[in-house]
Design a protein around this motif. Structure first.
Motif, short mmCIF file in Angstrom:
data_model
loop_
_atom_site.label_atom_id
_atom_site.label_comp_id
_atom_site.label_asym_id
_atom_site.label_seq_id
_atom_site.Cartn_x
_atom_site.Cartn_y
_atom_site.Cartn_z
N PHE A 39 0.85 -1.19 0.00
CA PHE A 39 0.00 0.00 0.00
C PHE A 39 0.89 1.24 0.00
O PHE A 39 1.97 1.23 0.58
N ILE A 40 0.41 2.30 -0.65
CA ILE A 40 1.08 3.59 -0.57
C ILE A 40 0.01 4.66 -0.33
O ILE A 40 -1.18 4.43 -0.57
N ILE A 41 0.47 5.81 0.12
CA ILE A 41 -0.40 6.97 0.28
C ILE A 41 -0.07 7.92 -0.85
O ILE A 41 1.09 8.24 -1.08
N ALA A 42 -1.09 8.35 -1.58
CA ALA A 42 -0.89 9.25 -2.72
C ALA A 42 -1.86 10.41 -2.65
O ALA A 42 -2.99 10.27 -2.16
N ILE A 43 -1.44 11.55 -3.15
CA ILE A 43 -2.30 12.72 -3.24
C ILE A 43 -3.15 12.59 -4.49
O ILE A 43 -2.64 12.28 -5.57
N ASP A 44 -4.45 12.82 -4.36
CA ASP A 44 -5.36 12.71 -5.50
C ASP A 44 -5.40 14.03 -6.25
O ASP A 44 -5.73 15.06 -5.67
N SER A 45 -5.09 14.00 -7.55
CA SER A 45 -5.15 15.22 -8.36
C SER A 45 -6.25 15.15 -9.42
O SER A 45 -6.39 16.08 -10.21
N VAL A 46 -7.02 14.05 -9.43
CA VAL A 46 -8.02 13.86 -10.49
C VAL A 46 -9.44 13.58 -9.98
O VAL A 46 -10.34 13.35 -10.78
N GLY A 47 -9.64 13.56 -8.69
CA GLY A 47 -10.97 13.31 -8.14
C GLY A 47 -11.37 11.86 -8.12
O GLY A 47 -12.54 11.53 -8.29
N ALA A 48 -10.41 10.98 -7.89
CA ALA A 48 -10.68 9.54 -7.85
C ALA A 48 -11.37 9.17 -6.54
O ALA A 48 -11.25 9.87 -5.54
N GLY A 49 -12.07 8.03 -6.58
CA GLY A 49 -12.79 7.58 -5.40
C GLY A 49 -12.42 6.16 -5.00
O GLY A 49 -11.74 5.45 -5.74
N ILE A 50 -12.89 5.75 -3.84
CA ILE A 50 -12.61 4.42 -3.31
C ILE A 50 -13.12 3.36 -4.29
O ILE A 50 -14.22 3.47 -4.82
N GLY A 51 -12.27 2.36 -4.54
CA GLY A 51 -12.61 1.28 -5.44
C GLY A 51 -12.16 1.48 -6.88
O GLY A 51 -12.18 0.54 -7.67
N GLU A 52 -11.76 2.69 -7.23
CA GLU A 52 -11.34 2.95 -8.60
C GLU A 52 -9.88 2.53 -8.81
O GLU A 52 -9.06 2.59 -7.90
N THR A 53 -9.60 2.09 -10.03
CA THR A 53 -8.24 1.74 -10.42
C THR A 53 -7.58 2.98 -10.98
O THR A 53 -8.16 3.67 -11.84
N VAL A 54 -6.37 3.28 -10.48
CA VAL A 54 -5.73 4.55 -10.81
C VAL A 54 -4.28 4.38 -11.26
O VAL A 54 -3.65 3.35 -11.01
N LEU A 55 -3.77 5.42 -11.92
CA LEU A 55 -2.36 5.52 -12.26
C LEU A 55 -1.71 6.50 -11.29
O LEU A 55 -2.28 7.56 -10.99
N ILE A 56 -0.52 6.15 -10.84
CA ILE A 56 0.19 6.96 -9.85
C ILE A 56 1.58 7.26 -10.37
O ILE A 56 2.26 6.37 -10.88
N THR A 57 1.99 8.49 -10.25
CA THR A 57 3.37 8.84 -10.56
C THR A 57 4.09 9.12 -9.24
O THR A 57 3.47 9.59 -8.28
N THR A 58 5.38 8.81 -9.19
CA THR A 58 6.13 8.96 -7.94
C THR A 58 7.40 9.76 -8.18
O THR A 58 7.79 10.04 -9.31
N GLY A 59 8.05 10.09 -7.07
CA GLY A 59 9.33 10.80 -7.14
C GLY A 59 9.14 12.26 -7.53
O GLY A 59 8.08 12.85 -7.31
N SER A 60 10.17 12.83 -8.14
CA SER A 60 10.12 14.25 -8.49
C SER A 60 9.03 14.55 -9.51
O SER A 60 8.51 15.66 -9.54
N SER A 61 8.65 13.57 -10.32
CA SER A 61 7.56 13.77 -11.29
C SER A 61 6.23 14.01 -10.59
O SER A 61 5.35 14.68 -11.16
#
Length: 82
Positions: A39-61
């Motif tokens: 598991f990771i903690i990510a900031i939502d920038s697109v208005g995603a909700g619980i149960g949705e499959t998402v793309l996550i970018t990490t690091g300086s990007s």
């Protein structure tokens, strides 16, 4: 980029000033099409909700996906997978 499923949100009553107004989500990672125990903690920038499959970018990007590029963010949700 990482793929994951949002499992919940994280409530933080106090946070670093540049993160005020950001929505924190708990994401369970998917690797090679298989749900993992990671598991990771990510900031939502697109208005995603619980149960949705998402793309996550990490690091300086990740910071580049936010309005404030000086935020101490290491993981940001940048897309919702249909």
């Amino acid at each position: 980029m990482l793929k994951g499923i949002i499992r919940g949100n994280i409530v933080s009553t106090r946070k670093q000033e540049s993160l005020v107004g950001s929505k924190f989500m708990e994401v369970q990672l998917v690797k090679n099409g298989v749900l993992t125990d990671e598991f990771i903690i990510a900031i939502d920038s697109v208005g995603a909700g619980i149960g949705e499959t998402v793309l996550i970018t990490t690091g300086s990007s990740a910071r580049l996906a936010l309005h404030n590029t000086n935020s101490p963010a290491d993981a940001v949700i940048v897309g919702i997978i249909d």
